[in-house]
Design a protein around this motif. Structure first.
Motif, PDB file in Angstrom:
ATOM      1  N   VAL A   1       0.833  -1.206   0.000  1.00  0.00           N
ATOM      2  CA  VAL A   1       0.000   0.000   0.000  1.00  0.00           C
ATOM      3  C   VAL A   1       0.866   1.255   0.000  1.00  0.00           C
ATOM      4  CG1 VAL A   1      -1.648   1.304   1.407  1.00  0.00           C
ATOM      5  CG2 VAL A   1      -1.998  -1.113   1.045  1.00  0.00           C
ATOM      6  N   TRP A   2       1.965   1.253   0.747  1.00  0.00           N
ATOM      7  CA  TRP A   2       2.841   2.423   0.822  1.00  0.00           C
ATOM      8  C   TRP A   2       3.497   2.714  -0.518  1.00  0.00           C
ATOM      9  CZ3 TRP A   2       3.946   6.124   4.317  1.00  0.00           C
ATOM     10  CH2 TRP A   2       5.075   6.889   4.104  1.00  0.00           C
TER      11      TRP A   2
ATOM     12  N   SER B   1       2.505   1.761  -3.465  1.00  0.00           N
ATOM     13  CA  SER B   1       1.561   2.067  -4.536  1.00  0.00           C
ATOM     14  C   SER B   1       1.143   3.527  -4.490  1.00  0.00           C
ATOM     15  CB  SER B   1       0.339   1.156  -4.466  1.00  0.00           C
ATOM     16  OG  SER B   1      -0.443   1.467  -3.342  1.00  0.00           O
ATOM     17  N   GLY B   2       1.381   4.188  -3.367  1.00  0.00           N
ATOM     18  CA  GLY B   2       1.122   5.613  -3.256  1.00  0.00           C
ATOM     19  C   GLY B   2      -0.217   5.983  -2.670  1.00  0.00           C
ATOM     20  N   SER B   3      -1.008   5.011  -2.326  1.00  0.00           N
ATOM     21  CA  SER B   3      -2.314   5.339  -1.758  1.00  0.00           C
ATOM     22  C   SER B   3      -2.450   4.671  -0.394  1.00  0.00           C
ATOM     23  CB  SER B   3      -3.432   4.850  -2.674  1.00  0.00           C
ATOM     24  OG  SER B   3      -3.370   3.449  -2.815  1.00  0.00           O
ATOM     25  N   LEU B   4      -2.473   5.472   0.632  1.00  0.00           N
ATOM     26  CA  LEU B   4      -2.654   4.935   1.974  1.00  0.00           C
ATOM     27  C   LEU B   4      -4.144   4.832   2.265  1.00  0.00           C
ATOM     28  CD1 LEU B   4       0.089   6.704   4.067  1.00  0.00           C
ATOM     29  CD2 LEU B   4      -0.124   4.300   3.561  1.00  0.00           C
ATOM     30  N   THR B   5      -4.644   3.648   2.257  1.00  0.00           N
ATOM     31  CA  THR B   5      -6.055   3.422   2.557  1.00  0.00           C
ATOM     32  C   THR B   5      -6.177   2.907   3.987  1.00  0.00           C
ATOM     33  OG1 THR B   5      -5.965   1.150   1.755  1.00  0.00           O
ATOM     34  CG2 THR B   5      -6.523   2.853   0.150  1.00  0.00           C
TER      35      THR B   5
END
Length: 98
Positions: free
Chosen positions: A50-51, A53-57
């Motif tokens: 997740v980190w 990939s650039g999107s913190l969900t």
């Protein structure tokens, strides 16, 4: 920092946790500890994916909360086992007395 070392640490942790879980046949406490290693390693892998990939969900927080619930349930089963039988050895259980 690259993507692959973080995932590699998670994979190595999953393998170590799995081997420890399969080798624990007597003590419930050892099995619970190896499951925690397994859970934290999977969390490291999810967080690194997740980190990077650039999107913190909120997937990391959700997985971590499930891990905490799993640890709390395991600890309650361990305390119940120790109170009823006097030890955490699974072999000392007689079916029907737990």
């Amino acid at each position: 920092m690259s993507f692959f070392p973080a995932v590699g640490v998670g994979v190595i942790g999953v393998l170590i946790g799995g081997v420890c879980l399969m080798s624990q046949r007597k003590s419930l406490f050892g099995a619970l500890l190896s499951m925690e290693v397994f859970t934290l390693s999977v969390y490291i892998m999810i967080f690194s994916v997740v980190w990077f990939s650039g999107s913190l969900t909120s997937a990391c927080l959700l997985f971590l909360s499930f891990g905490v619930c799993e640890a709390a349930l395991g600890l309650s089963v361990l305390v119940s086992l120790v109170r009823s039988t006097g030890s955490d050895y699974v072999g000392s259980l007689v079916s029907g007395h737990f």
